[in-house]
Design a protein around this motif. Structure first.
Motif, PDB file in Angstrom:
ATOM      1  N   ALA A   1       0.850  -1.191   0.000  1.00 58.11           N
ATOM      2  CA  ALA A   1       0.000   0.000   0.000  1.00 58.11           C
ATOM      3  C   ALA A   1       0.885   1.240   0.000  1.00 58.11           C
ATOM      4  CB  ALA A   1      -0.912  -0.002   1.224  1.00 58.11           C
ATOM      5  N   VAL A   2       0.620   2.165  -0.922  1.00 58.23           N
ATOM      6  CA  VAL A   2       1.434   3.365  -1.095  1.00 58.23           C
ATOM      7  C   VAL A   2       0.540   4.595  -0.994  1.00 58.23           C
ATOM      8  CG1 VAL A   2       3.093   4.557  -2.575  1.00 58.23           C
ATOM      9  CG2 VAL A   2       2.868   2.083  -2.722  1.00 58.23           C
ATOM     10  N   ASP A   3       1.047   5.647  -0.349  1.00 56.57           N
ATOM     11  CA  ASP A   3       0.287   6.892  -0.222  1.00 56.57           C
ATOM     12  C   ASP A   3       1.255   8.070  -0.285  1.00 56.57           C
ATOM     13  OD1 ASP A   3      -2.275   8.283   0.497  1.00 56.57           O
ATOM     14  OD2 ASP A   3      -1.039   8.949   2.172  1.00 56.57           O
ATOM     15  N   VAL A   4       0.789   9.185  -0.837  1.00 56.75           N
ATOM     16  CA  VAL A   4       1.600  10.398  -0.916  1.00 56.75           C
ATOM     17  C   VAL A   4       1.404  11.219   0.348  1.00 56.75           C
ATOM     18  CG1 VAL A   4       2.006  12.550  -2.175  1.00 56.75           C
ATOM     19  CG2 VAL A   4       1.464  10.447  -3.427  1.00 56.75           C
ATOM     20  N   VAL A   5       2.504  11.588   0.994  1.00 59.33           N
ATOM     21  CA  VAL A   5       2.447  12.382   2.228  1.00 59.33           C
ATOM     22  C   VAL A   5       2.049  13.819   1.887  1.00 59.33           C
ATOM     23  CG1 VAL A   5       3.784  13.279   4.165  1.00 59.33           C
ATOM     24  CG2 VAL A   5       4.229  10.966   3.289  1.00 59.33           C
ATOM     25  N   GLY A   6       1.084  14.366   2.631  1.00 61.42           N
ATOM     26  CA  GLY A   6       0.710  15.774   2.463  1.00 61.42           C
ATOM     27  C   GLY A   6       0.145  16.094   1.109  1.00 61.42           C
ATOM     28  N   PHE A   7      -0.641  15.164   0.533  1.00 56.37           N
ATOM     29  CA  PHE A   7      -1.171  15.356  -0.818  1.00 56.37           C
ATOM     30  C   PHE A   7      -2.045  16.610  -0.901  1.00 56.37           C
ATOM     31  CE2 PHE A   7      -4.400  14.345  -4.128  1.00 56.37           C
ATOM     32  CZ  PHE A   7      -3.554  14.304  -5.223  1.00 56.37           C
ATOM     33  N   SER A   8      -2.897  16.824   0.125  1.00 60.78           N
ATOM     34  CA  SER A   8      -3.781  17.994   0.112  1.00 60.78           C
ATOM     35  C   SER A   8      -2.972  19.290   0.100  1.00 60.78           C
ATOM     36  CB  SER A   8      -4.715  17.976   1.320  1.00 60.78           C
ATOM     37  OG  SER A   8      -5.551  16.847   1.268  1.00 60.78           O
ATOM     38  N   ARG A   9      -1.872  19.317   0.882  1.00 58.47           N
ATOM     39  CA  ARG A   9      -1.026  20.510   0.899  1.00 58.47           C
ATOM     40  C   ARG A   9      -0.398  20.755  -0.462  1.00 58.47           C
ATOM     41  NH1 ARG A   9       4.098  20.768   0.911  1.00 58.47           N
ATOM     42  NH2 ARG A   9       4.362  18.600   1.554  1.00 58.47           N
ATOM     43  N   LEU A  10       0.097  19.688  -1.103  1.00 61.66           N
ATOM     44  CA  LEU A  10       0.690  19.818  -2.427  1.00 61.66           C
ATOM     45  C   LEU A  10      -0.324  20.334  -3.443  1.00 61.66           C
ATOM     46  CD1 LEU A  10       2.701  16.466  -2.487  1.00 61.66           C
ATOM     47  CD2 LEU A  10       3.700  18.759  -2.446  1.00 61.66           C
TER      48      LEU A  10
ATOM     49  N   GLU B   1      -2.940  22.145  -2.807  1.00 61.72           N
ATOM     50  CA  GLU B   1      -3.264  23.540  -2.503  1.00 61.72           C
ATOM     51  C   GLU B   1      -2.208  24.480  -3.063  1.00 61.72           C
ATOM     52  OE1 GLU B   1      -4.116  26.350   1.424  1.00 61.72           O
ATOM     53  OE2 GLU B   1      -3.954  24.173   1.634  1.00 61.72           O
ATOM     54  N   VAL B   2      -0.942  24.057  -2.992  1.00 62.47           N
ATOM     55  CA  VAL B   2       0.153  24.893  -3.501  1.00 62.47           C
ATOM     56  C   VAL B   2       0.116  24.978  -5.022  1.00 62.47           C
ATOM     57  CG1 VAL B   2       2.668  25.064  -3.718  1.00 62.47           C
ATOM     58  CG2 VAL B   2       1.635  24.447  -1.523  1.00 62.47           C
ATOM     59  N   ASP B   3      -0.088  23.823  -5.677  1.00 66.57           N
ATOM     60  CA  ASP B   3      -0.065  23.783  -7.146  1.00 66.57           C
ATOM     61  C   ASP B   3      -0.817  22.543  -7.619  1.00 66.57           C
ATOM     62  OD1 ASP B   3       0.427  23.852  -9.838  1.00 66.57           O
ATOM     63  OD2 ASP B   3       2.608  23.662  -9.695  1.00 66.57           O
ATOM     64  N   GLU B   4      -2.117  22.698  -7.849  1.00 68.08           N
ATOM     65  CA  GLU B   4      -2.949  21.544  -8.199  1.00 68.08           C
ATOM     66  C   GLU B   4      -2.525  20.912  -9.519  1.00 68.08           C
ATOM     67  OE1 GLU B   4      -7.409  21.483  -9.562  1.00 68.08           O
ATOM     68  OE2 GLU B   4      -7.336  21.522  -7.364  1.00 68.08           O
ATOM     69  N   ALA B   5      -2.412  21.727 -10.565  1.00 64.56           N
ATOM     70  CA  ALA B   5      -2.070  21.182 -11.884  1.00 64.56           C
ATOM     71  C   ALA B   5      -0.673  20.579 -11.883  1.00 64.56           C
ATOM     72  CB  ALA B   5      -2.172  22.280 -12.942  1.00 64.56           C
ATOM     73  N   GLY B   6       0.280  21.283 -11.256  1.00 66.31           N
ATOM     74  CA  GLY B   6       1.648  20.786 -11.215  1.00 66.31           C
ATOM     75  C   GLY B   6       1.772  19.491 -10.434  1.00 66.31           C
TER      76      GLY B   6
ATOM     77  N   GLU C   1       8.856  22.064  -0.645  1.00 63.53           N
ATOM     78  CA  GLU C   1       7.389  22.127  -0.656  1.00 63.53           C
ATOM     79  C   GLU C   1       6.778  21.453  -1.885  1.00 63.53           C
ATOM     80  OE1 GLU C   1       8.941  25.955  -2.520  1.00 63.53           O
ATOM     81  OE2 GLU C   1       9.413  24.689  -0.778  1.00 63.53           O
ATOM     82  N   ARG C   2       7.603  21.015  -2.870  1.00 64.05           N
ATOM     83  CA  ARG C   2       7.078  20.354  -4.056  1.00 64.05           C
ATOM     84  C   ARG C   2       7.526  18.889  -4.182  1.00 64.05           C
ATOM     85  NH1 ARG C   2       4.649  23.814  -7.591  1.00 64.05           N
ATOM     86  NH2 ARG C   2       4.982  26.037  -7.219  1.00 64.05           N
ATOM     87  N   ARG C   3       8.196  18.379  -3.160  1.00 61.08           N
ATOM     88  CA  ARG C   3       8.655  16.995  -3.224  1.00 61.08           C
ATOM     89  C   ARG C   3       7.504  16.025  -2.986  1.00 61.08           C
ATOM     90  NH1 ARG C   3      14.385  17.535   0.161  1.00 61.08           N
ATOM     91  NH2 ARG C   3      15.368  18.960  -1.333  1.00 61.08           N
TER      92      ARG C   3
END
Length: 588
Positions: free
Chosen positions: A22-31, A33-38, A101-103
């Motif tokens: 099982a894999v999940d991205v840490v802080g996906f909502s924050r990412l 919010e900073v840059d949805e398309a990117g 902040e973009r990792r």
């Protein structure tokens, strides 16, 4: 989605043994919010260029993709863990050169277990345990279940830390957990407010007994305190493995604080003699080694685990209150130029119940907290509480205050519906607004998420009192007193007056108020109703006169009574109050 076979018990289910990653991205909502398309573009590239080739290389099969999460099936636990290790290494390499902040950082869980097959999808505890391991993994790390570890420990070129047996949410049996050693270190940007939480570490309690078998009891005490303190989202609690690094050592407290990055240290000892056990606990300021709180508990060992539970509850019920009061004092001493959203929240909380211009000062600070961080759920929750309190105690115009209280309560729940403080505040706003079912729901959620939180217990007692369950409310307030005896008794005593009034215990109501030196203006009306129900009309009139003499902000009697009746769920309880107010000569 509910598996189709669950609706047809007679249909046999296909099962197989599988290793699930099982894999999940840490802080996906924050990412996002900073840059949805990117973020979406970067995630798509990583899946195409990193994830899918590695899954194919290790003969896995992706069977579910949901937003920022992926579930992968392998026939071999060895392949699953090798894939996980390479995935973390490749993701770390892809992140190099990227601003923090973009990792895109992953957490991964791996389990070997029985799964249920439906078409191309998989279900069951084999999948659920992997998902739960992923959810508690630290950023950049891999957690492996005991079943998977047993199959791979001598077959992969990595080390493992044994994290012990832990209870996982919605999993019936405890699971032994191992952390893969050697995955690349990652830096994760944390929210500004979270970084300002009081950081605390609980050092292993020392077994002072001559009986070495009592070591398990001392360790159990420590682990339970860590677990229960971690329920408080207002605290940053160092995990067990870091704390237990100091077991058997005698480090300087200042060194521990610096090494773990914490300001506060809990340490203690356990001494057993015959059928008695003495447990001590201290809260220490790591900046200077000063003891800010200490307590000793002497108990019989007739029921050792009940003793452990009792002491743990006492400790974790006291420490957050101490830290909260210290934080408030620190915030009040800081110059305005240094204030942050968290500081404004603390100042707003304090002003609401202590400042001479209470409500307005509180709202000013809380609005500034939201200006600094519009998604600060705790600030929205506190504003909801301020308006709810103001309706009853300060004479705010009810319709406007109810609208604002419910508006901010709903916003807080939308931002962080699992938070104890948010649910407690929502419950208070909803009961004040007469929304009894919502108040019941959120107050129950608050105490379920953290039964050691005094604000959650107060919210539950406040709601139960007005739902026609005053005896249960009184027991809740007794529990609140046990776990946080230093908390101010003001608000608690006010609701206890309501409880005893509804039980017809008018002398008790008068006794509670007699022992208070600063009775709020509106409580004189409750005092008047209690005297009137006892036939003591002259004393009732004196209480009404005290209400009118009070210079403090207050509602007019008719508004206060109407606000109170809105909160009460049952007509028979309303009639008891109204009868008392009529006898006291108050307008209804």
């Amino acid at each position: 989605m509910v598996p189709v076979w669950s609706a047809f018990p007679g249909i046999s289910m296909e099962r197989r043994l599988a290793a699930i990653l099982a894999v999940d991205v840490v802080g996906f909502s924050r990412l996002m919010e900073v840059d949805e398309a990117g973020t979406l573009a970067a995630l798509k590239i990583r899946r195409k260029e990193v994830l899918r080739p590695l899954v194919a290389k290790h003969r896995g099969r992706i069977f579910k993709v949901a937003g920022d999460g992926v579930l992968v099936e392998f026939a071999s636990a060895v392949n699953a863990v090798q894939c996980a290790v390479e995935l973390q290494e490749r993701m770390a390499a892809a992140n190099s050169g990227q601003p923090e902040e973009r990792r895109i950082v992953l957490r991964i869980g791996v389990n070997l277990g029985d799964v249920i097959v439906e078409g191309s999808d998989l279900y069951g505890d084999g999948v659920n345990i992997a998902a739960r391991l992923e959810s508690i993994a630290e950023p950049g790390s891999i957690l492996v279940s005991g079943t998977a570890h047993d199959h791979i420990r001598n077959k992969v070129q990595v080390g493992f830390d044994d994290l012990g047996t832990q209870n996982l949410k919605n999993i019936a049996e405890p699971v032994r957990i191992y952390r893969v050693v050697g995955t690349p270190a990652v830096a994760v940007v944390t929210p500004r407010v979270a970084a300002e939480k009081p950081a605390i570490a609980v050092l292993p309690f020392v077994n002072m007994s001559s009986d070495p078998e009592q070591e398990y009891f001392a360790d159990g005490m420590t682990e339970d305190i860590i677990t229960e303190l971690a329920r408080f989202k207002s605290l940053l609690v160092i995990a067990r493995n870091s704390s237990f690094y100091y077991k058997g050592r005698s480090p300087r407290i200042q060194d521990v604080g610096r090494e773990l990055g914490v300001r506060w240290i809990v340490e203690g000892s356990v001494r057993k003699a015959g059928n008695w056990v003495r447990i001590t606990a201290q809260l220490i300021d790591a900046a200077n080694g000063a003891h800010v709180w200490a307590e000793r508990y002497d108990r019989t060992l007739d029921a050792i685990f009940e003793v452990q539970d009792e002491v743990v509850q006492a400790i974790v019920g006291t420490i957050p209150g101490h830290l909260g009061r210290i934080a408030v004092e620190h915030a009040r001493r800081r110059p305005p130029a240094n204030l942050t959203a968290f500081d404004h929240l603390l100042r707003g909380r304090w002003a609401l119940f202590h400042s001479t211009d209470g409500l307005q000062s509180a709202l000013d600070h809380l609005e500034k907290a939201i200006e600094a961080d519009p998604n600060y759920a705790a600030a929205h929750a506190q504003i909801a509480t301020a308006f709810a309190y103001g309706i009853y105690a300060l004479g705010l115009e009810p319709e406007i205050a109810i609208e604002r209280a419910c508006q901010h309560a709903a916003r807080a729940v939308a931002l962080d519906g699992g938070d104890t403080e948010v649910n407690a505040a929502a419950a208070s706003a909803y009961i004040t607004s007469g929304m009894h079912e919502l108040a019941d729901l959120h107050s129950a959620r608050a105490t379920a998420s953290n039964p050691n939180d005094a604000s959650a217990l107060f919210s539950r007692g406040f709601v139960l009192a007005h739902l026609g369950r005053p005896s249960e409310a009184i027991e809740i307030f007794s529990q609140m007193q046990r776990i946080d005896p230093l908390a101010p008794d003001d608000a608690r005593s006010e609701v206890l007056c309501d409880c005893h009034f509804m039980l017809g215990e008018y002398e008790t109501v008068i006794g509670i108020l007699r022992h208070r030196h600063d009775v709020p203006a509106y409580m004189h009306l409750i005092e008047a109703a209690a005297y009137a129900q006892l036939g003591r009309i002259e004393e009732s009139k004196a209480a009404v006169a005290a209400f009118h003499r009070s210079p403090a902000p207050k509602p007019d009697p008719k508004t206060m009574i109407a606000s109170q009746m809105r909160m009460i769920a049952h007509q028979e309880d309303r009639e008891r109050w109204l009868e008392g107010y009529r006898k006291a000569g108050l307008p209804i």
